[in-house]
Motif scaffolding. Sequence first.
Motif, PDB file in Angstrom:
ATOM      1  N   LEU A 127       1.009  -1.351   0.015  1.00 36.34           N
ATOM      2  CA  LEU A 127      -0.057  -0.137  -0.486  1.00 36.34           C
ATOM      3  C   LEU A 127       0.910   1.206   0.165  1.00 36.34           C
ATOM      4  O   LEU A 127       1.725   1.180   0.689  1.00 36.34           O
ATOM      5  N   VAL A 128       0.740   2.103  -0.944  1.00 33.10           N
ATOM      6  CA  VAL A 128       1.898   3.338  -1.081  1.00 33.10           C
ATOM      7  C   VAL A 128       0.827   4.628  -0.724  1.00 33.10           C
ATOM      8  O   VAL A 128       0.055   5.028  -0.906  1.00 33.10           O
ATOM      9  N   TYR A 129       2.245   5.172   0.273  1.00 38.90           N
ATOM     10  CA  TYR A 129       1.218   6.438  -0.031  1.00 38.90           C
ATOM     11  C   TYR A 129       2.492   7.779   0.114  1.00 38.90           C
ATOM     12  O   TYR A 129       3.409   7.369   0.903  1.00 38.90           O
ATOM     13  N   PRO A 130       1.925   8.834  -0.995  1.00 36.90           N
ATOM     14  CA  PRO A 130       2.958   9.770  -1.526  1.00 36.90           C
ATOM     15  C   PRO A 130       2.861  10.596   0.033  1.00 36.90           C
ATOM     16  O   PRO A 130       1.757  10.990   0.496  1.00 36.90           O
ATOM     17  N   LEU A 131       4.075  11.589  -0.058  1.00 31.24           N
ATOM     18  CA  LEU A 131       3.891  12.213   1.418  1.00 31.24           C
ATOM     19  C   LEU A 131       4.202  13.876   1.311  1.00 31.24           C
ATOM     20  O   LEU A 131       5.798  13.280   0.558  1.00 31.24           O
ATOM     21  N   PRO A 132       3.642  14.132   0.850  1.00 30.13           N
ATOM     22  CA  PRO A 132       4.421  15.889  -0.053  1.00 30.13           C
ATOM     23  C   PRO A 132       5.213  16.786   1.083  1.00 30.13           C
ATOM     24  O   PRO A 132       4.306  16.646   2.278  1.00 30.13           O
ATOM     25  N   SER A 133       6.252  17.549   0.997  1.00 33.46           N
ATOM     26  CA  SER A 133       6.833  17.338   2.133  1.00 33.46           C
ATOM     27  C   SER A 133       7.630  19.349   1.740  1.00 33.46           C
ATOM     28  O   SER A 133       8.149  19.646   0.575  1.00 33.46           O
ATOM     29  N   ARG A 134       7.680  19.936   2.445  1.00 28.68           N
ATOM     30  CA  ARG A 134       8.380  21.010   2.366  1.00 28.68           C
ATOM     31  C   ARG A 134       7.413  22.318   0.580  1.00 28.68           C
ATOM     32  O   ARG A 134       8.448  22.435   0.228  1.00 28.68           O
ATOM     33  N   LEU A 165      -2.060  10.131  10.229  1.00 31.21           N
ATOM     34  CA  LEU A 165      -2.430   9.233  10.475  1.00 31.21           C
ATOM     35  C   LEU A 165      -3.345   8.629  11.187  1.00 31.21           C
ATOM     36  O   LEU A 165      -4.077   7.645  11.260  1.00 31.21           O
ATOM     37  N   HIS A 166      -4.251   9.457  10.411  1.00 37.11           N
ATOM     38  CA  HIS A 166      -5.612   9.156  10.238  1.00 37.11           C
ATOM     39  C   HIS A 166      -5.871   8.199   9.065  1.00 37.11           C
ATOM     40  O   HIS A 166      -6.833   7.556   8.572  1.00 37.11           O
ATOM     41  N   TRP A 167      -5.140   8.376   7.635  1.00 37.66           N
ATOM     42  CA  TRP A 167      -5.446   7.027   6.620  1.00 37.66           C
ATOM     43  C   TRP A 167      -4.077   6.082   7.491  1.00 37.66           C
ATOM     44  O   TRP A 167      -4.563   4.908   7.321  1.00 37.66           O
ATOM     45  N   PHE A 168      -2.253   6.623   7.435  1.00 36.46           N
ATOM     46  CA  PHE A 168      -2.083   5.163   8.293  1.00 36.46           C
ATOM     47  C   PHE A 168      -2.097   4.446   9.342  1.00 36.46           C
ATOM     48  O   PHE A 168      -2.419   3.216   8.990  1.00 36.46           O
ATOM     49  N   ARG A 169      -2.665   4.687  10.218  1.00 36.70           N
ATOM     50  CA  ARG A 169      -2.793   3.826  11.311  1.00 36.70           C
ATOM     51  C   ARG A 169      -3.778   2.862  11.001  1.00 36.70           C
ATOM     52  O   ARG A 169      -3.455   2.001  12.053  1.00 36.70           O
ATOM     53  N   ASP A 170      -5.163   2.597  10.490  1.00 36.05           N
ATOM     54  CA  ASP A 170      -6.264   1.562  10.131  1.00 36.05           C
ATOM     55  C   ASP A 170      -5.856   1.288   8.347  1.00 36.05           C
ATOM     56  O   ASP A 170      -6.728   0.535   7.874  1.00 36.05           O
ATOM     57  N   GLY A 171      -4.886   1.808   7.815  1.00 35.78           N
ATOM     58  CA  GLY A 171      -4.198   1.469   5.891  1.00 35.78           C
ATOM     59  C   GLY A 171      -5.361   1.453   5.377  1.00 35.78           C
ATOM     60  O   GLY A 171      -5.778   1.018   5.039  1.00 35.78           O
ATOM     61  N   LEU A 172      -5.937   2.575   5.878  1.00 34.57           N
ATOM     62  CA  LEU A 172      -6.768   2.984   4.354  1.00 34.57           C
ATOM     63  C   LEU A 172      -6.096   3.695   3.753  1.00 34.57           C
ATOM     64  O   LEU A 172      -4.761   4.325   3.862  1.00 34.57           O
ATOM     65  N   CYS A 173      -6.626   3.327   2.153  1.00 37.13           N
ATOM     66  CA  CYS A 173      -6.215   3.616   1.175  1.00 37.13           C
ATOM     67  C   CYS A 173      -5.776   5.309   0.926  1.00 37.13           C
ATOM     68  O   CYS A 173      -6.960   6.155   0.980  1.00 37.13           O
ATOM     69  N   PRO A 174      -4.761   5.715   0.507  1.00 38.76           N
ATOM     70  CA  PRO A 174      -4.959   7.855   0.359  1.00 38.76           C
ATOM     71  C   PRO A 174      -6.117   8.326  -1.107  1.00 38.76           C
ATOM     72  O   PRO A 174      -6.642   9.511  -0.101  1.00 38.76           O
ATOM     73  N   TRP A 175      -6.415   7.812  -1.061  1.00 41.34           N
ATOM     74  CA  TRP A 175      -7.931   7.551  -2.220  1.00 41.34           C
ATOM     75  C   TRP A 175      -9.055   7.741  -1.253  1.00 41.34           C
ATOM     76  O   TRP A 175     -10.664   7.639  -1.640  1.00 41.34           O
TER      77      TRP A 175
END
Length: 347
Positions: free
Chosen positions: A225-232, A304-314
């Motif tokens: 499961l891929v989570y893109p995380l834009p930073s800075r 963490l709303h998405w990540f903690r429970d394994g929700l897809c980013p969409w």
Amino acid sequence: MDHLRLHLPLLPAAGEVTTFYSYKGGVGRTLALANLGHLLARRHAQPVLLVDWDLEAPGLHYYFPAAPQAPGVLDLFEACRDELQERAGRYASDTALAEAVLDAVRWEQFLVRASDDRPLWLLRAGRCDGSHAERAAMLDWQGIFDACPALFRTFSARLARHFGHVLVDARSGRADSAAICTTLLPTRLVLVFAPNRQNLDGLRELVWRATGYRSCHEDEQRPLLVYPLPSRVDTADAAQYALWRYGVDGYQSVFEAALADAYGLPQLDLGDYFDAVQLPHSASLAFGEALPAVALQERYEAFLHWFRDGLCPWQRAPAAPPAALNHHHALPLQQERAGYWPVPAAM
């Protein structure tokens, strides 16, 4: 080994192994991993392990100065290499060989406590002494994989038996060790990036390679499961920000297309997710990166709303994240996680 069993019993269900990867350095990848590990260990009932696999530029231990000096990833896999050489040809399967090697090296002895007040553990890059750089350059990751393709998959599974979350800090770029961390180890992949062409092109190719490998190799049919995380992200120039996010080659367009293709979906919308999780540029972190990074706390919490429970980013998060900078129409609520494991990709 007995010490680990005393404090870290087997979990009732396997935890998640997540690699944090950035194609280019300097985007706050290690900062994000350290802070998210800190938050997970504070709120998660199960222990959390942080792994510094960036052997060329180790830095994770700086966030946890109380963690004792200890051998780490480099020492562990040097020992695995030696055991593989001694045991070659003696086992009926790669999996049996991998299990025997990991038993022999006693991988548990390389872990240290990272915090006294929460269940947080650390596997350092190594002792980082005078010989570290030379030894890291000489370690043949491809040779270890060729000797036992099941070793890294089996190691990941062992970590997941004891830790609710394992967060792996991978080296940037295209090194063999980065490929191991992004393709062979994880069940989740967090792609930390600054919104520029080099990062986006590198990560788009990485998504294609990692999901394609996992879907096309019989022994690697595991979720990723891929989570893109834009930073800075700097929003001061509204026109430039809009171009880099919403343009034809903007980061939202790039990842919507890449993930839809990888997971066999006709379309998906990452608007709500990116609104909530994108990490803004923070001048307060320019001369030091504290733990916790208060300036980014709200965004880490949103992620963490998405990540903690394994929700897809969409998918929609179960609770409302912080106020969005921009609002985009989301896909219908009934869109499910079905199909999040990639279909065989054209190679």
